[in-house]
Design a protein around this motif. Structure first.
Motif, short mmCIF file in Angstrom:
data_model
loop_
_atom_site.label_atom_id
_atom_site.label_comp_id
_atom_site.label_asym_id
_atom_site.label_seq_id
_atom_site.Cartn_x
_atom_site.Cartn_y
_atom_site.Cartn_z
N PRO A 1 -28.33 16.19 19.24
CA PRO A 1 -29.38 17.58 19.26
C PRO A 1 -29.27 17.90 17.82
O PRO A 1 -30.65 18.49 17.59
N CYS A 2 -28.31 17.64 17.04
CA CYS A 2 -28.59 18.25 15.48
C CYS A 2 -29.76 17.24 14.76
O CYS A 2 -30.43 17.98 13.97
N ARG A 3 -29.99 16.10 15.21
CA ARG A 3 -31.20 15.56 14.47
C ARG A 3 -32.29 15.83 14.88
O ARG A 3 -33.54 15.75 14.46
N ASN B 1 -19.98 24.91 19.09
CA ASN B 1 -21.08 23.84 19.28
C ASN B 1 -22.08 23.69 18.47
O ASN B 1 -22.49 24.75 17.63
N ILE B 2 -22.49 22.68 18.05
CA ILE B 2 -23.50 22.40 17.22
C ILE B 2 -24.67 21.66 17.83
O ILE B 2 -24.36 20.94 18.86
N PRO B 3 -25.90 21.85 17.44
CA PRO B 3 -26.24 22.66 16.42
C PRO B 3 -26.40 24.01 16.79
O PRO B 3 -26.69 24.64 17.89
N THR B 4 -25.79 24.90 15.68
CA THR B 4 -25.73 26.36 15.86
C THR B 4 -26.48 26.93 14.48
O THR B 4 -26.38 26.38 13.40
N VAL B 5 -27.49 27.57 14.80
CA VAL B 5 -28.25 28.37 13.61
C VAL B 5 -27.98 29.80 13.56
O VAL B 5 -28.19 30.56 14.55
#
Length: 105
Positions: free
Chosen positions: A32-34, A72-76
């Motif tokens: 999901p980060c990608r 949890n990532i992504p976290t903004v």
């Protein structure tokens, strides 16, 4: 491209900034980060000069990920005046990120 934020430059780049700051907490192995990465790069270009937009690799920089409870990532995370003002976990559409910055400008 979004700015590279590390534990070493976090205080200066994020907490002492006179502009709103958006930090994408991510890792290379995270699918999901990608998906979020290119969105953050676009936001970085659009808000150049108005806000600081960067990415922090949680594998290489764990201090501030732990300090702000990034589990949890992504976290903004979005900061203004050194204070955390917005948190977005998971993948969101681009307008979610731009609205978070627009609300502070």
């Amino acid at each position: 491209m979004a700015l590279e934020i590390t534990d070493a430059n976090f205080e200066e780049t994020v907490l002492q900034s006179d502009k709103p700051v958006m930090v994408d907490f991510w890792a290379a192995w995270c699918g999901p980060c990608r998906m979020v990465g290119p969105i953050i790069d676009e936001v970085s270009k659009e808000y150049d000069g108005k806000a600081v937009v960067g990415k922090l690799d949680v594998d290489a920089n764990q201090e501030f990920a732990a300090k702000y409870g990034v589990r949890n990532i992504p976290t903004v995370l979005v900061f203004k005046g050194g204070e955390l003002v917005n948190r977005q976990v998971g993948v969101s559409p681009k307008d979610t990120y731009t609205k978070a910055l627009d609300d502070l400008l």
